[in-house]
Scaffold this motif. Structure first.
Motif, PDB file in Angstrom:
ATOM      1  N   GLN B  41      23.916  37.906  38.975  1.00  0.00           N
ATOM      2  CA  GLN B  41      24.641  38.595  37.901  1.00  0.00           C
ATOM      3  C   GLN B  41      25.948  39.189  38.418  1.00  0.00           C
ATOM      4  O   GLN B  41      26.991  39.090  37.768  1.00  0.00           O
ATOM      5  N   LYS B  44      28.487  36.379  39.129  1.00  0.00           N
ATOM      6  CA  LYS B  44      29.024  35.855  37.869  1.00  0.00           C
ATOM      7  C   LYS B  44      30.098  36.779  37.333  1.00  0.00           C
ATOM      8  O   LYS B  44      31.179  36.339  36.930  1.00  0.00           O
ATOM      9  N   TYR B  45      29.784  38.061  37.332  1.00  0.00           N
ATOM     10  CA  TYR B  45      30.740  39.033  36.809  1.00  0.00           C
ATOM     11  C   TYR B  45      32.043  38.985  37.599  1.00  0.00           C
ATOM     12  O   TYR B  45      33.125  38.923  37.040  1.00  0.00           O
ATOM     13  N   ARG B  47      33.267  36.609  39.340  1.00  0.00           N
ATOM     14  CA  ARG B  47      34.001  35.341  39.163  1.00  0.00           C
ATOM     15  C   ARG B  47      34.760  35.314  37.844  1.00  0.00           C
ATOM     16  O   ARG B  47      35.860  34.755  37.759  1.00  0.00           O
ATOM     17  N   ILE B  48      34.161  35.901  36.833  1.00  0.00           N
ATOM     18  CA  ILE B  48      34.803  35.897  35.523  1.00  0.00           C
ATOM     19  C   ILE B  48      35.906  36.946  35.450  1.00  0.00           C
ATOM     20  O   ILE B  48      37.033  36.646  35.082  1.00  0.00           O
ATOM     21  N   ASN B  49      35.575  38.163  35.848  1.00  0.00           N
ATOM     22  CA  ASN B  49      36.541  39.250  35.715  1.00  0.00           C
ATOM     23  C   ASN B  49      37.344  39.443  36.986  1.00  0.00           C
ATOM     24  O   ASN B  49      37.301  40.500  37.616  1.00  0.00           O
ATOM     25  N   THR B  50      38.081  38.420  37.343  1.00  0.00           N
ATOM     26  CA  THR B  50      38.828  38.485  38.601  1.00  0.00           C
ATOM     27  C   THR B  50      39.971  39.492  38.566  1.00  0.00           C
ATOM     28  O   THR B  50      40.384  39.987  39.602  1.00  0.00           O
TER      29      THR B  50
END
Lengths: 215, 215
Positions: B41, B44-45, B47-50
DNA sequence: TTGGTTTTCACTGAAAACCGTGATAATTTA
DNA sequence: TAAATTATCACGGTTTTCAGTGAAAACCAA
């Protein structure tokens, strides 16, 4: 809401203790009277401050000196009016069983949600026991598996001999150590093999190690 | 005080997660961006919210799917700027060693005091690594004990035979299973006994069980 | 290609474990 | 107190392990 409930929390991991305290401090209906790191501290407090009416003790299982299981038993023995809620990392069927037998009022896992924690506390304070569905399931499984595993009981001597066997001593050496005849040790070995349903030294050793007899 | 630091907390025990969150929520200099129950989790976070600049990830070691050790490695690999603080129940020398080698910025035990936790976080955010004296000591001890235990390496076949021995098979049975001569297995047994420094089957079995080779 | 490791096999003699089948006395428990 | 369990000992025969010694083929790494 009437007078707030008085509770005590015991856990040797102060980070968890602090955390739990923070969570419960937000609840107006709850007064945290004491936080302790061992069961003994809790008992001492209860014995001294008898006029203070503690409603609930929340305790971890794994603690040094006096663990949660012992603490629960002691509380139920000395202060039967006080409710107990056991919070644990592990979901060990045997410990849960011991706890239910010792009349613990609730058991939840540390990976339970905050809502479940509050629900458990509320239920218990209202007079109901709380065991989560998961815990109930584990208990059931333990009951069944227990029957299929009919608890092999070993005598003192058998245990002694088994330990020595697992420690790589030969029959003769064991006989010498225990001042017994070699034949006697052979009998024990034979009995152990048939009792434990194993085939040889390897089986005996495995049993001893897995049961933690060599610590 | 300048802009608050952004941190992420990962722990599969939600009670602990909630607790830690409560503690850190009191700190004005800390913004908890995410609390997660698995390492995946968190990744993932990230990677998305760079664009979101996370300063610190606090993680437990024992988590399902992806544990703290793996998470730390992954973060250091993909997001080297992010600091990591590992919080663990156990004080396992090997894991600590692995973590230091994977450049974790700090390690504290869950029975550390709240003050130590805050101290660790502060140190790390200021750019210093934090390992408690106790952890340092454990690391030192591990280094020494490692030298005294010169890692016995077993070949594939040796491991295979050892497992079967510990599973109570006789030499002949093992030979049949592996389509080898009885003599061959005897050689292996002999080598294992001398390699592992034990005396007999019991010793071999104990080694296998204790090393967790039978799972 | 050379040297180390791994895998494979063989023989011997002594020691130990394993199997079956007992027995007697002490102690604990029902 | 009677029954069950535990602790102790015995023997003969078979199988297995253990210790020592040796060696050939295959594979892997420097």
């Amino acid at each position: 809401m009437n007078t707030p409930f008085s509770i005590i929390i015991a856990d040797d991991h102060s980070m968890f203790l602090d955390g739990l305290t923070s969570i419960l401090a937000e609840e107006a209906s709850i007064n945290i009277i004491l936080t302790a790191k061992t069961g003994i501290q809790v008992l001492k407090y209860l014995r001294i401050n008898t006029e203070e009416n503690i409603d609930l003790v929340i305790t971890d299982i794994n603690m040094p000196e006096m663990d949660g299981v012992e603490l629960n038993a002691a509380i139920k023995e000395e202060f039967p009016k006080i409710k107990t809620l056991v919070v644990s990392m592990l979901e060990d069927a045997k410990k849960i069983k011991t706890l239910t037998e010792a009349n613990a009022n609730g058991y939840i896992s540390k990976n339970a949600e905050k809502t479940e924690l509050l629900k458990a506390i509320k239920s218990i304070l209202e007079g109901q026991n709380y065991f989560s569905p998961r815990i109930k399931q584990i208990l059931m499984e333990a009951m069944f598996s227990e029957k299929s595993e009919p608890e092999i009981s070993l005598s003192k001597r058998e245990t002694e001999v088994l330990k020595l066997i697992a420690q790589e001593f030969t029959t003769q050496e064991i006989a010498d150590q225990l001042f017994l005849s070699k034949h006697t040790i052979e009998s024990y070995r034979k009995n152990l093999i048939s009792k434990l349903g194993v085939r040889n030294l390897a089986g005996l050793t495995r049993y001893a190690v897995e049961k933690g007899m060599l610590d």
